[in-house]
Design an enzyme around this catalytic site. Sequence first.
Site, PDB file in Angstrom:
ATOM      1  N   GLN A 266       0.813  -1.277  -0.015  1.00 46.75           N
ATOM      2  CA  GLN A 266      -0.061  -0.091  -0.075  1.00 46.75           C
ATOM      3  C   GLN A 266       0.713   1.273   0.160  1.00 46.75           C
ATOM      4  O   GLN A 266       0.495   2.296  -0.488  1.00 46.75           O
ATOM      5  CB  GLN A 266      -0.870   0.174   1.210  1.00 46.75           C
ATOM      6  CG  GLN A 266      -2.029  -0.992   1.164  1.00 46.75           C
ATOM      7  CD  GLN A 266      -2.712  -0.892  -0.048  1.00 46.75           C
ATOM      8  OE1 GLN A 266      -3.029  -1.874  -1.205  1.00 46.75           O
ATOM      9  NE2 GLN A 266      -3.616   0.425  -0.239  1.00 46.75           N
ATOM     10  N   HIS A 269       1.822   3.102  -3.392  1.00 47.50           N
ATOM     11  CA  HIS A 269       0.973   3.883  -4.016  1.00 47.50           C
ATOM     12  C   HIS A 269       1.247   5.467  -3.978  1.00 47.50           C
ATOM     13  O   HIS A 269       1.292   5.971  -5.029  1.00 47.50           O
ATOM     14  CB  HIS A 269      -0.447   3.715  -3.315  1.00 47.50           C
ATOM     15  CG  HIS A 269      -1.240   2.583  -3.781  1.00 47.50           C
ATOM     16  ND1 HIS A 269      -1.784   2.545  -5.092  1.00 47.50           N
ATOM     17  CD2 HIS A 269      -1.620   1.576  -3.251  1.00 47.50           C
ATOM     18  CE1 HIS A 269      -2.564   1.696  -5.396  1.00 47.50           C
ATOM     19  NE2 HIS A 269      -2.428   0.887  -4.254  1.00 47.50           N
ATOM     20  N   GLU A 335      -9.785   1.873   4.711  1.00 45.90           N
ATOM     21  CA  GLU A 335     -10.197   1.504   3.343  1.00 45.90           C
ATOM     22  C   GLU A 335      -9.930  -0.058   3.098  1.00 45.90           C
ATOM     23  O   GLU A 335     -11.111  -0.800   2.642  1.00 45.90           O
ATOM     24  CB  GLU A 335      -9.347   2.139   2.378  1.00 45.90           C
ATOM     25  CG  GLU A 335      -9.628   1.686   0.937  1.00 45.90           C
ATOM     26  CD  GLU A 335      -8.565   2.398   0.028  1.00 45.90           C
ATOM     27  OE1 GLU A 335      -8.766   2.672  -1.038  1.00 45.90           O
ATOM     28  OE2 GLU A 335      -7.402   2.883   0.374  1.00 45.90           O
ATOM     29  N   HIS A 336      -8.783  -0.677   3.344  1.00 47.14           N
ATOM     30  CA  HIS A 336      -8.625  -2.116   3.372  1.00 47.14           C
ATOM     31  C   HIS A 336      -8.202  -2.478   4.887  1.00 47.14           C
ATOM     32  O   HIS A 336      -7.210  -1.721   5.729  1.00 47.14           O
ATOM     33  CB  HIS A 336      -7.396  -2.333   2.496  1.00 47.14           C
ATOM     34  CG  HIS A 336      -7.331  -1.834   1.174  1.00 47.14           C
ATOM     35  ND1 HIS A 336      -6.817  -0.470   0.884  1.00 47.14           N
ATOM     36  CD2 HIS A 336      -7.910  -1.946  -0.035  1.00 47.14           C
ATOM     37  CE1 HIS A 336      -7.258  -0.124  -0.492  1.00 47.14           C
ATOM     38  NE2 HIS A 336      -7.815  -1.189  -0.901  1.00 47.14           N
ATOM     39  N   ASP A 369      -7.187  -5.723  -5.113  1.00 45.39           N
ATOM     40  CA  ASP A 369      -6.656  -4.759  -6.105  1.00 45.39           C
ATOM     41  C   ASP A 369      -7.395  -5.360  -7.178  1.00 45.39           C
ATOM     42  O   ASP A 369      -7.480  -4.502  -8.276  1.00 45.39           O
ATOM     43  CB  ASP A 369      -5.413  -4.469  -5.993  1.00 45.39           C
ATOM     44  CG  ASP A 369      -5.293  -3.480  -4.823  1.00 45.39           C
ATOM     45  OD1 ASP A 369      -6.311  -2.886  -4.194  1.00 45.39           O
ATOM     46  OD2 ASP A 369      -4.122  -3.390  -4.225  1.00 45.39           O
ATOM     47  N   HIS A 428     -52.925  20.304   2.112  1.00 40.52           N
ATOM     48  CA  HIS A 428     -52.698  18.922   1.796  1.00 40.52           C
ATOM     49  C   HIS A 428     -53.764  18.042   1.865  1.00 40.52           C
ATOM     50  O   HIS A 428     -54.253  16.913   1.340  1.00 40.52           O
ATOM     51  CB  HIS A 428     -51.565  18.465   2.941  1.00 40.52           C
ATOM     52  CG  HIS A 428     -50.219  18.689   2.284  1.00 40.52           C
ATOM     53  ND1 HIS A 428     -49.820  19.828   2.365  1.00 40.52           N
ATOM     54  CD2 HIS A 428     -48.983  18.159   2.187  1.00 40.52           C
ATOM     55  CE1 HIS A 428     -48.549  20.208   1.861  1.00 40.52           C
ATOM     56  NE2 HIS A 428     -48.025  18.760   1.846  1.00 40.52           N
TER      57      HIS A 428
END
Length: 441
Positions: A266, A269, A335-336, A369, A428
């Site tokens: 990770q 990235h 996220e992961h 991924d 109404h």
Amino acid sequence: MLNRTDLRGQVPSVAELRSTLPRAEYDVDAALHHVRPVVEAVRERGVEAVLEYTEKFDKVRPAGVRVAAAQLTSALENLDPAVREALEESIVRARKVHGDQRRQDVTTEVVDGGTVTERWVPVERVGLYAPGGLAVYPSTVVMNVVPAQIAGVGTLVLCSPPQAAFGGLPHPTILAAAELLGVDEVWAVGGAQAVALLAYGGTDTDGATLEPVDIVTGPGNIYLTAAKRLLRGIIGIDSEAGPTEIAILADETADPVHVTADLISQAEHDPLAASVLVTTSEELADAVDKELTGRVAATKHSERVTEALGGKQSGVILVSTVDDGIRVVDAYAAEHLEIQTADARAVAARVRNAGAIFVGAYAPVSLGDYCAGSNHVLPTGGFARHSSGLSVQSFLKGVHVVDYSEDALREIAGRVVALANAEDLPAHGEAITARFEGERA
């Protein structure tokens, strides 16, 4: 190498955990003042402004925005056969998983003669974004396109930044992935100007109309995210994606080689990528630090990885028990999230907050991924506490269809009138009683 926070013997509150756990500094609001002039220029001057900003930011000026069909065909013909085979398998697996997500219309009979149907309607036109900065992401094309196609979206537009190295076209692997998936509308535009053009539409340099879209999905840098925030409402968005994250909950049974490799994966990235290890084992943390020394030096993007692992967004959290570790990862909402503990499946079942959960030693994030079949467009920055990753549902609208007979409306009329009067909205109620004027009480 990794910073450590020792929470053993402590049970911090959720609020304390949220404020102390590692997290990247990512101020989207601060980027808005850079993005606003770009968005306004594209709204006012269309493709002319897009090409000007493309030349400024991407150092290339394409002849036009839309990529010719022949370029897509050529990219696929010249794609490395091994990469093509891998993409094809990724598509097959993604379609298998996402195919089971499509919701069916449901009709509920509320009373005799009165029904409500929830009808699922696909969005008509969607813009999908594939980044092209520090890395190239044909896998993201798969992850965006497959659920949109299964949802039944009418038309898809894929945007990816033009590359000077490829004559002002997006990376050829991106183009090849689009061709594999049957996406024939590809725009060579990136960043904030891509989101603005997708929102407002325009006229290409050859006079062709570039129609606006209804939703924009896909990750990007902070300026793309800021443009999504600015234009939300004009377009729908999937999420405001921040830097990528991995958290690993591990105990003494975890293999430090596996843990180390996954943290590095990770970190490559982006310098802002977050790699967090939550563990009950100080021995594992020591072994990971030792393993990092050799592996970081040997990896291709060692400078980027070193910066990410040494940043405030990465670190080791020591906890007393796996139960405490679950509290920590739920507060972090990664996220992961990998679970590398004894009885990992049972531990994973207790986690509430994560974009995606990877169970055991043989389900690393890298699998997700590319080829697990799951989607890798996931919530970051703690958004997994309240939001989901990209799915078929991201491209569907639930529409309630109300169908009542005269008798069914008459039966409930008095209660509708009572509630309308209670809210001081008598018209109404009159919209109900007008239908039965002249009837005996």
